[in-house]
Design a protein around this motif. Sequence first.
Motif, PDB file in Angstrom:
ATOM      1  N   THR A  89       1.380  -1.575  -0.100  1.00 11.38           N
ATOM      2  CA  THR A  89      -0.531   0.018   0.448  1.00 11.38           C
ATOM      3  C   THR A  89       0.685   1.189  -0.163  1.00 11.38           C
ATOM      4  N   THR A  90       0.254   2.234  -0.214  1.00  5.31           N
ATOM      5  CA  THR A  90       1.014   3.237  -0.485  1.00  5.31           C
ATOM      6  C   THR A  90       2.245   3.425   0.835  1.00  5.31           C
ATOM      7  N   ALA A  91       0.722   3.785   2.221  1.00  2.00           N
ATOM      8  CA  ALA A  91       1.816   4.032   3.349  1.00  2.00           C
ATOM      9  C   ALA A  91       3.173   2.886   4.033  1.00  2.00           C
ATOM     10  N   GLU A  92       2.487   2.166   2.739  1.00  2.47           N
ATOM     11  CA  GLU A  92       3.982   0.997   3.275  1.00  2.47           C
ATOM     12  C   GLU A  92       5.688   1.222   2.335  1.00  2.47           C
ATOM     13  N   VAL A  93       5.092   2.362   1.625  1.00  2.00           N
ATOM     14  CA  VAL A  93       6.559   2.837   0.406  1.00  2.00           C
ATOM     15  C   VAL A  93       7.313   2.775   0.696  1.00  2.00           C
ATOM     16  N   CYS A  94       8.735   2.325   0.912  1.00  2.00           N
ATOM     17  CA  CYS A  94      10.088   3.072   1.794  1.00  2.00           C
ATOM     18  C   CYS A  94       9.992   4.510   1.925  1.00  2.00           C
ATOM     19  N   GLU A  95       9.937   4.500   3.371  1.00  8.13           N
ATOM     20  CA  GLU A  95      10.130   5.608   4.314  1.00  8.13           C
ATOM     21  C   GLU A  95      11.571   6.679   3.801  1.00  8.13           C
ATOM     22  N   GLY A  96      12.393   6.251   3.747  1.00  9.11           N
ATOM     23  CA  GLY A  96      13.717   6.347   3.439  1.00  9.11           C
ATOM     24  C   GLY A  96      13.620   7.159   1.721  1.00  9.11           C
ATOM     25  N   CYS A  97      12.965   5.944   1.224  1.00 10.67           N
ATOM     26  CA  CYS A  97      13.594   6.453  -0.365  1.00 10.67           C
ATOM     27  C   CYS A  97      12.105   7.986  -0.766  1.00 10.67           C
ATOM     28  N   THR A  98      11.024   7.633  -0.053  1.00  9.35           N
ATOM     29  CA  THR A  98       9.991   9.097   0.237  1.00  9.35           C
ATOM     30  C   THR A  98      10.721  10.419   0.157  1.00  9.35           C
ATOM     31  N   PHE A  99      11.539   9.945   1.579  1.00 10.54           N
ATOM     32  CA  PHE A  99      12.132  10.228   2.263  1.00 10.54           C
ATOM     33  C   PHE A  99      13.400  11.364   0.737  1.00 10.54           C
ATOM     34  N   TYR A 100      14.271  10.818   0.948  1.00  8.60           N
ATOM     35  CA  TYR A 100      15.317  11.696  -0.144  1.00  8.60           C
ATOM     36  C   TYR A 100      14.942  11.837  -1.128  1.00  8.60           C
ATOM     37  N   THR A 101      14.123  10.778  -2.189  1.00 12.22           N
ATOM     38  CA  THR A 101      13.501  11.757  -3.067  1.00 12.22           C
ATOM     39  C   THR A 101      12.923  12.594  -3.655  1.00 12.22           C
ATOM     40  N   GLY A 102      12.120  13.200  -2.467  1.00 14.73           N
ATOM     41  CA  GLY A 102      11.490  14.379  -2.814  1.00 14.73           C
ATOM     42  C   GLY A 102      12.009  15.431  -2.100  1.00 14.73           C
ATOM     43  N   GLN A 103      13.334  15.063  -2.194  1.00 13.96           N
ATOM     44  CA  GLN A 103      13.801  16.340  -1.893  1.00 13.96           C
ATOM     45  C   GLN A 103      14.737  16.608  -3.513  1.00 13.96           C
ATOM     46  N   VAL A 104      15.053  15.594  -4.044  1.00 13.89           N
ATOM     47  CA  VAL A 104      15.004  16.014  -5.633  1.00 13.89           C
ATOM     48  C   VAL A 104      14.327  17.015  -6.588  1.00 13.89           C
ATOM     49  N   ARG A 105      14.275  18.628  -6.348  1.00 13.07           N
ATOM     50  CA  ARG A 105      13.544  18.603  -7.601  1.00 13.07           C
ATOM     51  C   ARG A 105      14.130  19.317  -8.310  1.00 13.07           C
ATOM     52  N   LEU A 152      22.326  -3.374 -11.107  1.00 15.08           N
ATOM     53  CA  LEU A 152      23.304  -3.475  -9.151  1.00 15.08           C
ATOM     54  C   LEU A 152      24.461  -5.358  -9.474  1.00 15.08           C
ATOM     55  N   ALA A 153      24.504  -5.997 -10.406  1.00 15.18           N
ATOM     56  CA  ALA A 153      25.804  -6.464  -9.614  1.00 15.18           C
ATOM     57  C   ALA A 153      26.216  -6.317  -8.694  1.00 15.18           C
ATOM     58  N   GLY A 154      26.452  -7.886  -7.729  1.00 13.04           N
ATOM     59  CA  GLY A 154      27.589  -7.426  -6.553  1.00 13.04           C
ATOM     60  C   GLY A 154      26.540  -6.814  -5.840  1.00 13.04           C
ATOM     61  N   ARG A 155      25.770  -6.235  -5.665  1.00 11.67           N
ATOM     62  CA  ARG A 155      25.120  -5.357  -4.528  1.00 11.67           C
ATOM     63  C   ARG A 155      23.938  -6.240  -4.327  1.00 11.67           C
ATOM     64  N   GLN A 156      23.224  -6.018  -3.040  1.00 13.72           N
ATOM     65  CA  GLN A 156      22.093  -6.415  -2.963  1.00 13.72           C
ATOM     66  C   GLN A 156      20.657  -5.483  -3.366  1.00 13.72           C
ATOM     67  N   VAL A 157      20.067  -6.858  -4.325  1.00 12.48           N
ATOM     68  CA  VAL A 157      19.003  -5.923  -5.098  1.00 12.48           C
ATOM     69  C   VAL A 157      17.758  -6.443  -4.120  1.00 12.48           C
ATOM     70  N   GLY A 158      17.152  -4.784  -3.950  1.00 11.23           N
ATOM     71  CA  GLY A 158      16.002  -4.397  -3.061  1.00 11.23           C
ATOM     72  C   GLY A 158      16.021  -3.613  -2.314  1.00 11.23           C
ATOM     73  N   MET A 159      17.770  -2.819  -2.203  1.00  5.27           N
ATOM     74  CA  MET A 159      18.170  -2.120  -1.526  1.00  5.27           C
ATOM     75  C   MET A 159      18.570  -0.362  -1.990  1.00  5.27           C
ATOM     76  N   PHE A 160      18.633   0.529  -1.334  1.00  7.93           N
ATOM     77  CA  PHE A 160      18.316   1.612  -1.777  1.00  7.93           C
ATOM     78  C   PHE A 160      19.490   1.915  -2.624  1.00  7.93           C
ATOM     79  N   TYR A 161      20.434   2.450  -3.545  1.00 10.73           N
ATOM     80  CA  TYR A 161      21.358   2.742  -4.126  1.00 10.73           C
ATOM     81  C   TYR A 161      21.491   4.580  -5.119  1.00 10.73           C
ATOM     82  N   LEU A 162      22.466   4.930  -4.839  1.00  7.79           N
ATOM     83  CA  LEU A 162      22.838   6.009  -5.732  1.00  7.79           C
ATOM     84  C   LEU A 162      24.130   6.189  -6.695  1.00  7.79           C
ATOM     85  N   VAL A 163      23.363   5.991  -8.005  1.00  9.81           N
ATOM     86  CA  VAL A 163      25.094   5.046  -8.945  1.00  9.81           C
ATOM     87  C   VAL A 163      25.159   6.151  -9.950  1.00  9.81           C
ATOM     88  N   CYS A 164      26.461   6.430 -10.224  1.00  8.54           N
ATOM     89  CA  CYS A 164      26.664   7.705 -11.076  1.00  8.54           C
ATOM     90  C   CYS A 164      26.713   6.945 -12.832  1.00  8.54           C
TER      91      CYS A 164
END
Length: 253
Positions: A89-105, A152-164
């Motif tokens: 549900t919307t309430a269950e969406v990742c709170e950390g991803c919501t926090f960080y994504t919402g600040q990139v405007r 995401l080779a070599g990293r745990q899928v399902g976690m959050f990452y910032l990749v360049c």
Amino acid sequence: MTNEPANLGQPVTVDRATFQAELEQLRTREKAHSREGDAIAAARRRLPMVEVDAGSALVGPNGPTTLLDAFDGRRQLIAYYFMWHEGATTAEVCEGCTFYTGQVRELSILHSRDTTFAVLCQGPYQESVRYRDFMGWDVPWYSAQESVGELLAGRQVGMFYLVCYLRSGDRVFETYSTSGRGVEAMDNSYRLLDLTVYGRQELWQDSPAGWPQPWSNPNLEESKGGHPHPYRLHGRPIAQWARLEAGRSDDAS
């Protein structure tokens, strides 16, 4: 008249000259911190890179597309890998991803440096883009669900990452990757709070006795020890409440 706790801690009061002298001592440390940050960034620019499949499958607003297309013609791509629990549900969406994504405007400065920012959600496009729209975000949004294991080779899928990434013609290379507190590069709220006397007001911080610290460590479960999660309040990511108060429907179905 405010309802402040009777014993709320606060700094000692001094005259302006004493305050200025203490501030200048701290400024010396701040400048050293900035210079070290510059040196780390210089080392980051000298890292080697690894090639990734430019044709890695994504889904965007116009249907199937590729990682190469997500550059939108620019030389660099900064991608945030958004966690997603399919069917949540919307309430269950990742709170950390919501926090960080919402600040990139505002993306114009990135664009002026030949750099695109995009969210690569690790869930299905239609389901996740509804959440983006509910939050009122306008950042480029793609589903990387089909190719996330390779990207995401070599990293745990399902976690959050910032990749360049860097594009050279039709080839794509990964140049940097971070997670955990590294994604604070996307944040301004914590950066601003760090300048205040009470800071982030979280239990893990080194604060004087009596300073308010009502928020828990982000690695703890919500309400553990009576302290709410720093990104979540009353069962939802904090940023969702303003959207609900504005009358937006959070029906993600």
